[in-house]
Scaffold this motif. Structure first.
Motif, short mmCIF file in Angstrom:
data_model
loop_
_atom_site.label_atom_id
_atom_site.label_comp_id
_atom_site.label_asym_id
_atom_site.label_seq_id
_atom_site.Cartn_x
_atom_site.Cartn_y
_atom_site.Cartn_z
N ASP A 36 39.57 45.63 39.17
CA ASP A 36 39.72 44.40 39.95
C ASP A 36 40.53 43.36 39.19
O ASP A 36 41.36 42.65 39.77
N TYR A 60 36.75 37.32 42.72
CA TYR A 60 36.43 38.29 41.67
C TYR A 60 34.95 38.18 41.30
O TYR A 60 34.25 39.18 41.23
N LEU A 63 32.72 39.58 44.07
CA LEU A 63 32.73 41.04 44.14
C LEU A 63 31.87 41.66 43.05
O LEU A 63 31.11 42.60 43.30
N GLN A 64 31.93 41.12 41.84
CA GLN A 64 31.12 41.66 40.75
C GLN A 64 29.63 41.39 41.00
O GLN A 64 28.78 42.24 40.73
#
Length: 82
Positions: A36, A60, A63-64
């Motif tokens: 990513d 980001y 998403l993590q």
């Protein structure tokens, strides 16, 4: 695991511990996070440093966090996953 006080807030140390546990248990989470970072850096010409891309891009982080929440969910830790 350390017992934490009953509250709706989660201490930063516990969040870090959970992320470490997830990454150690499922290395694909870490591989995906690195992919990513590369994708963000490739697609955003305004970000010149790959390490900076992870620090400034909100998507980001989301998403993590989703990946770790999913890891918790499939292990039956649904309250914490929420």
């Amino acid at each position: 695991m350390r017992a934490w006080p009953a509250t709706t807030e989660v201490p930063a140390a516990l969040i870090r511990q959970i992320f470490d546990e997830a990454l150690n248990d499922d290395p694909t989470i870490g591989y995906a996070a690195r992919a990513d970072i590369v994708a963000v850096a490739d697609r955003d010409p305004g970000l010149h440093l790959v390490s900076r891309s992870a620090a400034v891009v909100q998507g980001y982080h989301a998403l993590q966090t989703y990946r770790v929440a999913h890891w918790l969910w499939v292990r039956g830790r649904k309250n914490l996953a929420h």
